[in-house]
Motif scaffolding. Structure first.
Motif, PDB file in Angstrom:
ATOM      1  N   ARG A  95       0.839  -1.191   0.000  1.00 30.80           N
ATOM      2  CA  ARG A  95       0.000   0.000   0.000  1.00 30.80           C
ATOM      3  C   ARG A  95       0.879   1.247   0.000  1.00 30.80           C
ATOM      4  O   ARG A  95       1.930   1.277   0.644  1.00 30.80           O
ATOM      5  CB  ARG A  95      -0.928   0.026   1.219  1.00 30.80           C
ATOM      6  N   ALA A  96       0.437   2.258  -0.735  1.00 28.93           N
ATOM      7  CA  ALA A  96       1.140   3.535  -0.756  1.00 28.93           C
ATOM      8  C   ALA A  96       0.775   4.320   0.495  1.00 28.93           C
ATOM      9  O   ALA A  96      -0.389   4.353   0.894  1.00 28.93           O
ATOM     10  CB  ALA A  96       0.748   4.321  -2.001  1.00 28.93           C
ATOM     11  N   PRO A  97       1.740   4.942   1.142  1.00 28.74           N
ATOM     12  CA  PRO A  97       1.432   5.688   2.369  1.00 28.74           C
ATOM     13  C   PRO A  97       0.593   6.921   2.080  1.00 28.74           C
ATOM     14  O   PRO A  97       0.691   7.534   1.012  1.00 28.74           O
ATOM     15  CB  PRO A  97       2.819   6.082   2.895  1.00 28.74           C
ATOM     16  N   ALA A  98      -0.263   7.276   3.024  1.00 28.85           N
ATOM     17  CA  ALA A  98      -1.020   8.521   2.933  1.00 28.85           C
ATOM     18  C   ALA A  98      -0.039   9.687   3.052  1.00 28.85           C
ATOM     19  O   ALA A  98       1.079   9.534   3.547  1.00 28.85           O
ATOM     20  CB  ALA A  98      -2.058   8.588   4.044  1.00 28.85           C
ATOM     21  N   THR A  99      -0.466  10.847   2.607  1.00 30.54           N
ATOM     22  CA  THR A  99       0.441  11.996   2.598  1.00 30.54           C
ATOM     23  C   THR A  99      -0.126  13.217   3.287  1.00 30.54           C
ATOM     24  O   THR A  99       0.339  14.333   3.087  1.00 30.54           O
ATOM     25  CB  THR A  99       0.799  12.376   1.148  1.00 30.54           C
ATOM     26  N   GLY A 100      -1.157  13.032   4.091  1.00 30.41           N
ATOM     27  CA  GLY A 100      -1.748  14.186   4.756  1.00 30.41           C
ATOM     28  C   GLY A 100      -2.672  14.963   3.854  1.00 30.41           C
ATOM     29  O   GLY A 100      -3.081  16.074   4.165  1.00 30.41           O
ATOM     30  N   SER A 101      -3.020  14.391   2.719  1.00 32.25           N
ATOM     31  CA  SER A 101      -3.943  15.048   1.798  1.00 32.25           C
ATOM     32  C   SER A 101      -5.349  14.518   2.047  1.00 32.25           C
ATOM     33  O   SER A 101      -5.630  13.903   3.069  1.00 32.25           O
ATOM     34  CB  SER A 101      -3.514  14.770   0.355  1.00 32.25           C
ATOM     35  N   ARG A 102      -6.251  14.711   1.069  1.00 30.75           N
ATOM     36  CA  ARG A 102      -7.627  14.242   1.246  1.00 30.75           C
ATOM     37  C   ARG A 102      -7.695  12.722   1.337  1.00 30.75           C
ATOM     38  O   ARG A 102      -8.664  12.161   1.836  1.00 30.75           O
ATOM     39  CB  ARG A 102      -8.484  14.741   0.086  1.00 30.75           C
ATOM     40  N   ARG A 103      -6.679  12.042   0.845  1.00 31.11           N
ATOM     41  CA  ARG A 103      -6.703  10.586   0.887  1.00 31.11           C
ATOM     42  C   ARG A 103      -6.557  10.042   2.298  1.00 31.11           C
ATOM     43  O   ARG A 103      -6.954   8.924   2.594  1.00 31.11           O
ATOM     44  CB  ARG A 103      -5.579  10.025   0.005  1.00 31.11           C
ATOM     45  N   GLY A 104      -5.968  10.790   3.156  1.00 32.87           N
ATOM     46  CA  GLY A 104      -5.787  10.292   4.521  1.00 32.87           C
ATOM     47  C   GLY A 104      -4.697  11.037   5.249  1.00 32.87           C
ATOM     48  O   GLY A 104      -3.894  11.748   4.645  1.00 32.87           O
ATOM     49  N   ASP A 105      -4.674  10.869   6.557  1.00 31.21           N
ATOM     50  CA  ASP A 105      -3.692  11.545   7.387  1.00 31.21           C
ATOM     51  C   ASP A 105      -2.596  10.580   7.818  1.00 31.21           C
ATOM     52  O   ASP A 105      -2.828   9.386   7.993  1.00 31.21           O
ATOM     53  CB  ASP A 105      -4.364  12.122   8.638  1.00 31.21           C
ATOM     54  N   VAL A 106      -1.412  11.126   8.004  1.00 28.09           N
ATOM     55  CA  VAL A 106      -0.299  10.352   8.525  1.00 28.09           C
ATOM     56  C   VAL A 106      -0.365  10.425  10.056  1.00 28.09           C
ATOM     57  O   VAL A 106      -0.334  11.523  10.624  1.00 28.09           O
ATOM     58  CB  VAL A 106       1.044  10.918   8.030  1.00 28.09           C
ATOM     59  N   PRO A 107      -0.483   9.290  10.742  1.00 27.20           N
ATOM     60  CA  PRO A 107      -0.586   9.336  12.211  1.00 27.20           C
ATOM     61  C   PRO A 107       0.751   9.719  12.856  1.00 27.20           C
ATOM     62  O   PRO A 107       1.793   9.138  12.541  1.00 27.20           O
ATOM     63  CB  PRO A 107      -0.991   7.901  12.576  1.00 27.20           C
ATOM     64  N   VAL A 108       0.712  10.696  13.725  1.00 23.93           N
ATOM     65  CA  VAL A 108       1.917  11.187  14.386  1.00 23.93           C
ATOM     66  C   VAL A 108       1.636  11.442  15.860  1.00 23.93           C
ATOM     67  O   VAL A 108       0.480  11.549  16.277  1.00 23.93           O
ATOM     68  CB  VAL A 108       2.437  12.490  13.733  1.00 23.93           C
ATOM     69  N   VAL A 109       2.698  11.549  16.634  1.00 23.79           N
ATOM     70  CA  VAL A 109       2.620  12.019  18.019  1.00 23.79           C
ATOM     71  C   VAL A 109       3.642  13.129  18.170  1.00 23.79           C
ATOM     72  O   VAL A 109       4.676  13.139  17.490  1.00 23.79           O
ATOM     73  CB  VAL A 109       2.905  10.892  19.040  1.00 23.79           C
ATOM     74  N   ARG A 110       3.347  14.086  19.035  1.00 25.31           N
ATOM     75  CA  ARG A 110       4.302  15.175  19.232  1.00 25.31           C
ATOM     76  C   ARG A 110       5.554  14.623  19.921  1.00 25.31           C
ATOM     77  O   ARG A 110       5.476  13.960  20.957  1.00 25.31           O
ATOM     78  CB  ARG A 110       3.685  16.283  20.094  1.00 25.31           C
ATOM     79  N   PHE A 111       6.702  14.881  19.318  1.00 28.42           N
ATOM     80  CA  PHE A 111       7.959  14.401  19.882  1.00 28.42           C
ATOM     81  C   PHE A 111       9.087  15.304  19.392  1.00 28.42           C
ATOM     82  O   PHE A 111       9.135  15.628  18.211  1.00 28.42           O
ATOM     83  CB  PHE A 111       8.225  12.953  19.453  1.00 28.42           C
ATOM     84  N   PRO A 112       9.959  15.715  20.282  1.00 31.78           N
ATOM     85  CA  PRO A 112       9.920  15.407  21.710  1.00 31.78           C
ATOM     86  C   PRO A 112       8.857  16.238  22.429  1.00 31.78           C
ATOM     87  O   PRO A 112       8.432  17.277  21.946  1.00 31.78           O
ATOM     88  CB  PRO A 112      11.321  15.792  22.181  1.00 31.78           C
TER      89      PRO A 112
END
Length: 202
Positions: free
Chosen positions: A61-78
Motif C-alpha cells: 500500500r502507498a502511504p497517505a500523505t496528509g492530503s484528502r486521501r488520509g492523514d499520517v498518524p503522528v505524536v508530538r515528539f519530543p
C-alpha cells in the motif's frame, strides 16, 4: 494526532521520514507512528504480485500523505519544549498547550534539541530532570518538596555541549551537557532512576 497544515511527499515517507522518524514541521516536530496506527483506507493498494510473492506478503500500500486521501498518524515528539526568550524548559502541556507559547514571554516554543536513543534505535525524551538532579555518592542532590522549573541556557562561548546548561529553580547545582553523548552517560547511578523523578508543575 495530525500535524497541522502539513504535507509530506510519499517518497519522503518511504525514505527520510518513514515510520519512527522525527518529522519537522515549522516550529514543531512529530514522530511518525507505527503501521498499526495507520488507517488502511487512506493508503491506496499497489499491484506488484511478483514482488509480493518474493517477499511473502499479501499486498503493498502507498502511504497517505496528509492530503484528502488520509492523514499520517503522528505524536508530538519530543514532548520537551523550551522558550527562546526566557529559556524555560518543560513538556509542552506545562505551557499553553493550545498555542504552544510561553505564557511569560508570549513567544513560540521550540522543540528540545536532544533526545535519547538506545543501541536498538528506540527513542525517548532526554532525561533533563534526572540529568540536572544527578546522584552524588549514591545520594540525591535535590529537595523533592521544592518547586522545579527548569531552564536550558547557553554560555554563548561556543556550540559545544559544555556550553549548554540545565538549571532548576529548586537550587540544585546547574549541570552542562558535556558527556551526555557518552555510552554510559544515562546509566543507572549517573542519573536518577525514573521512579525517583518528580513531575515539574507550575
Amino acid at each position: 494526532m495530525k500535524a497541522k497544515d502539513t504535507r509530506v511527499r510519499q517518497s519522503q515517507l518511504v525514505s527520510t521520514f518513514g515510520v519512527g522518524a522525527i518529522f519537522p514541521s515549522g516550529d514543531h516536530s512529530y514522530l511518525i507512528c507505527g503501521l498499526d496506527e495507520w488507517d488502511e483506507r487512506g493508503c491506496a493498494p499497489i499491484e506488484e504480485p511478483r514482488l509480493a510473492r518474493s517477499l511473502r506478503v499479501h499486498s503493498f500500500r502507498a502511504p497517505a500523505t496528509g492530503s484528502r486521501r488520509g492523514d499520517v498518524p503522528v505524536v508530538r515528539f519530543p514532548e520537551f519544549q523550551y522558550c527562546p526568550g526566557c529559556r524555560r524548559l518543560g513538556r509542552f502541556w506545562e505551557f499553553d498547550e493550545e498555542t504552544l507559547q510561553c505564557s511569560d514571554c508570549v513567544r513560540e516554543l521550540a522543540p528540545s534539541r536532544f533526545v535519547a536513543c538506545c543501541q536498538k534505535g528506540h527513542l525517548e525524551e532526554f532525561p533533563y530532570f534526572q540529568w540536572v538532579h544527578r546522584r552524588v555518592d549514591g545520594q540525591a542532590t535535590w529537595d523533592a518538596s521544592a518547586r522545579h522549573l527548569m531552564k536550558l541556557e547557553t554560555k554563548g562561548v561556543s556550540s559545544s555541549l559544555a556550553d549548554i546548561v540545565v538549571k532548576c529553580s529548586c537550587g540544585v547545582r546547574p549541570r552542562d551537557l558535556e558527556g551526555a553523548f557518552g555510552r554510559s552517560a544515562l546509566a543507572q547511578g549517573q542519573v536518577l532512576r525514573r521512579k525517583e523523578a518528580v513531575v515539574a508543575k507550575r
